[in-house]
Design a protein around this motif. Structure first.
Motif, PDB file in Angstrom:
ATOM      1  N   ALA A 121      61.146  62.264  -0.685  1.00 47.96           N
ATOM      2  CA  ALA A 121      61.317  61.651  -2.009  1.00 47.96           C
ATOM      3  C   ALA A 121      62.749  61.121  -2.166  1.00 47.96           C
ATOM      4  O   ALA A 121      62.958  60.000  -2.643  1.00 47.96           O
ATOM      5  N   ARG A 122      63.726  61.904  -1.746  1.00 49.98           N
ATOM      6  CA  ARG A 122      65.123  61.450  -1.820  1.00 49.98           C
ATOM      7  C   ARG A 122      65.368  60.233  -0.933  1.00 49.98           C
ATOM      8  O   ARG A 122      66.176  59.374  -1.255  1.00 49.98           O
ATOM      9  N   GLY A 123      64.665  60.186   0.193  1.00 49.25           N
ATOM     10  CA  GLY A 123      64.785  59.049   1.109  1.00 49.25           C
ATOM     11  C   GLY A 123      63.927  57.863   0.699  1.00 49.25           C
ATOM     12  O   GLY A 123      63.852  56.875   1.427  1.00 49.25           O
ATOM     13  N   ALA A 131      55.388  63.588  -4.256  1.00 51.45           N
ATOM     14  CA  ALA A 131      55.969  64.809  -3.694  1.00 51.45           C
ATOM     15  C   ALA A 131      55.571  66.028  -4.519  1.00 51.45           C
ATOM     16  O   ALA A 131      55.172  67.057  -3.965  1.00 51.45           O
ATOM     17  N   VAL A 132      55.648  65.909  -5.837  1.00 52.73           N
ATOM     18  CA  VAL A 132      55.310  67.027  -6.725  1.00 52.73           C
ATOM     19  C   VAL A 132      53.823  67.378  -6.599  1.00 52.73           C
ATOM     20  O   VAL A 132      53.452  68.551  -6.537  1.00 52.73           O
ATOM     21  N   ASP A 139      57.534  72.873  -9.265  1.00 54.62           N
ATOM     22  CA  ASP A 139      58.784  72.943 -10.039  1.00 54.62           C
ATOM     23  C   ASP A 139      60.003  72.814  -9.128  1.00 54.62           C
ATOM     24  O   ASP A 139      60.972  72.131  -9.469  1.00 54.62           O
ATOM     25  N   TYR A 140      59.967  73.464  -7.979  1.00 54.81           N
ATOM     26  CA  TYR A 140      61.061  73.394  -7.012  1.00 54.81           C
ATOM     27  C   TYR A 140      61.253  71.950  -6.539  1.00 54.81           C
ATOM     28  O   TYR A 140      62.366  71.436  -6.530  1.00 54.81           O
ATOM     29  N   VAL A 141      60.161  71.312  -6.169  1.00 50.88           N
ATOM     30  CA  VAL A 141      60.240  69.945  -5.670  1.00 50.88           C
ATOM     31  C   VAL A 141      60.696  68.993  -6.772  1.00 50.88           C
ATOM     32  O   VAL A 141      61.538  68.128  -6.547  1.00 50.88           O
ATOM     33  N   LEU A 144      64.514  69.328  -7.258  1.00 51.10           N
ATOM     34  CA  LEU A 144      65.388  68.883  -6.160  1.00 51.10           C
ATOM     35  C   LEU A 144      65.163  67.445  -5.720  1.00 51.10           C
ATOM     36  O   LEU A 144      66.036  66.857  -5.088  1.00 51.10           O
ATOM     37  N   ALA A 145      64.020  66.876  -6.016  1.00 55.59           N
ATOM     38  CA  ALA A 145      63.689  65.536  -5.521  1.00 55.59           C
ATOM     39  C   ALA A 145      64.381  64.433  -6.297  1.00 55.59           C
ATOM     40  O   ALA A 145      64.425  63.297  -5.843  1.00 55.59           O
ATOM     41  N   ARG A 146      64.910  64.730  -7.442  1.00 57.18           N
ATOM     42  CA  ARG A 146      65.529  63.698  -8.275  1.00 57.18           C
ATOM     43  C   ARG A 146      66.892  63.312  -7.781  1.00 57.18           C
ATOM     44  O   ARG A 146      67.675  63.974  -7.278  1.00 57.18           O
TER      45      ARG A 146
END
Length: 146
Positions: A121-123, A131-132, A139-141, A144-146
């Protein structure tokens, strides 16, 4: 690998030094261990856990996800490189704890599915929403994905 005979043959081949590749439909590396063990009668499961703990080298779990631009798919992989800690968890039947060990084993090449989803997601390979939706811990993803 869907039945006892196939799994038993694969384990025997691995114990005798053969490189064995197999596929099994599960959601994670830890689920793969449980699925392999659960095929066997309860009286044999301890022995099977021991065999797996001694012969398993790695487990790769994958999902095909829609790419961010909507055309095609991208593969997200969870990689469990088996180390002494994971061997012990398999032997003791503590597969729910494998995810925690994976999260701290990146130095040997392991990665959890959720961390791979965050990376993708970051890439900008996949959307944060994708991703979620694919995550074990949404919740974790999401965080951190933002």
């Amino acid at each position: 690998m869907r039945d006892l005979d196939t799994i038993e043959t694969a384990l025997t081949a691995a114990e005798t030094g053969h490189l064995v590749f197999g596929t099994i439909h599960t959601q994670s590396a830890a689920d793969s261990i449980d699925r392999l063990v659960d095929v066997f009668p309860e009286a044999r499961q301890r022995q099977i856990r021991m065999q797996l703990s001694m012969t398993l080298v790695a487990v790769v779990s994958q999902q095909l996800l829609v790419r961010r631009e909507g055309k095609g798919r991208a593969v997200a992989c969870e990689v469990m490189v088996v180390n002494p800690a994971i061997r012990n968890l398999i032997r003791e039947g503590k597969t729910p704890q494998i995810a925690n060990t994976l999260a701290t084993s990146s130095d040997i090449g392991s990665i959890t599915m959720d961390n791979m989803l965050v990376r993708m997601a970051r890439g900008r390979v996949i959307s944060t929403e994708t991703a979620v939706e694919a995550a074990h811990d949404p919740d974790y993803v999401r965080k951190l994905a933002r």
